[in-house]
Design a protein around this motif. Sequence first.
Motif, mmCIF file in Angstrom:
data_model
loop_
_atom_site.group_PDB
_atom_site.id
_atom_site.type_symbol
_atom_site.label_atom_id
_atom_site.label_comp_id
_atom_site.label_asym_id
_atom_site.label_seq_id
_atom_site.Cartn_x
_atom_site.Cartn_y
_atom_site.Cartn_z
ATOM 1 N N UNK A 119 -23.327 -57.499 -34.143
ATOM 2 C CA UNK A 119 -23.888 -56.157 -34.052
ATOM 3 C C UNK A 119 -24.824 -56.038 -32.845
ATOM 4 N N UNK A 120 -25.627 -57.069 -32.623
ATOM 5 C CA UNK A 120 -26.531 -57.054 -31.475
ATOM 6 C C UNK A 120 -25.723 -57.081 -30.178
ATOM 7 N N UNK A 121 -24.628 -57.840 -30.192
ATOM 8 C CA UNK A 121 -23.820 -57.969 -28.985
ATOM 9 C C UNK A 121 -23.266 -56.621 -28.526
ATOM 10 N N UNK A 122 -23.039 -55.714 -29.461
ATOM 11 C CA UNK A 122 -22.562 -54.380 -29.097
ATOM 12 C C UNK A 122 -23.564 -53.665 -28.186
ATOM 13 N N UNK A 123 -24.856 -53.986 -28.375
ATOM 14 C CA UNK A 123 -25.887 -53.375 -27.544
ATOM 15 C C UNK A 123 -26.042 -54.089 -26.205
ATOM 16 N N UNK A 124 -25.554 -55.326 -26.125
ATOM 17 C CA UNK A 124 -25.781 -56.134 -24.928
ATOM 18 C C UNK A 124 -24.575 -56.235 -23.993
ATOM 19 N N UNK A 125 -23.376 -56.043 -24.518
ATOM 20 C CA UNK A 125 -22.178 -56.414 -23.755
ATOM 21 C C UNK A 125 -21.973 -55.589 -22.489
ATOM 22 N N UNK A 126 -22.583 -54.414 -22.436
ATOM 23 C CA UNK A 126 -22.420 -53.587 -21.240
ATOM 24 C C UNK A 126 -23.521 -53.821 -20.204
ATOM 25 N N UNK A 127 -24.449 -54.726 -20.493
ATOM 26 C CA UNK A 127 -25.505 -55.034 -19.520
ATOM 27 C C UNK A 127 -24.904 -55.671 -18.277
ATOM 28 N N UNK B 106 -29.834 -64.125 -24.516
ATOM 29 C CA UNK B 106 -30.524 -63.053 -23.798
ATOM 30 C C UNK B 106 -30.932 -63.532 -22.411
ATOM 31 N N UNK B 107 -30.763 -62.677 -21.411
ATOM 32 C CA UNK B 107 -31.354 -62.950 -20.101
ATOM 33 C C UNK B 107 -32.872 -62.838 -20.206
ATOM 34 N N UNK B 108 -33.610 -63.550 -19.353
ATOM 35 C CA UNK B 108 -35.069 -63.582 -19.478
ATOM 36 C C UNK B 108 -35.743 -62.220 -19.460
#
Length: 204
Positions: free
Chosen positions: A94-102, A111-113
């Motif tokens: 679920x969290x990855x859905x928020x991160x994958x377009x970064x 997570x990136x720093x």
Amino acid sequence: MIKPGKLILIRHAPVKRKVGFLPEHNPGAIINDDEFKNLAKNIPQDSVWYVSPLRRTMQTADSLSKYVRNQKTIIDSNLVEQNFGNWSGMRISEVWKELRDNEGQHNFSFLCPEISPPNGDSFLDQCKRISRWIENLSFSDSEVIVAITHSGVIRAALSHMLGIEPDKAVGIEILPLSLSLFEVLNEEDCTHRGGRFRLLGVNK
């Protein structure tokens, strides 16, 4: 004659992890007395202990104190782990859905720093906090300071003391109940090249 101090960084005992989920912010530790007996052999008696106020580190300090005495214990909120905020305990998918377009993603870290979770903080925030904490420490008469803390804090400390870029430091593996050891010069003794900090061991 220069008498360097020592800084010992200890990661807390392991915690129960739920596969496929980010860790909770404040879980309890899994205590194994034999592991604490072995760790205690590497910690000098009568040192000053700084302890993160989270439950797993407090439990680790309490269990370790059965086998090695300390001069005093200081509960220090600077030593808390990076806070995943709203993502704590969430399913990773679920969290990855928020991160994958970064635009920025990391080879070795979830997570990136620079990424700060909602209502949490980033590894860069943690690095700044730990840098200030280290620079405010004072080592007199070969004093030994022990910090019982978290993997992210130890990565941040390695970043500061060895000049490792946070983007590289965030990928360093720090094992539960491991000990990392630094020799530290006070500012007035640091008159030549090489900095104030010398790494004597990591993940011991």
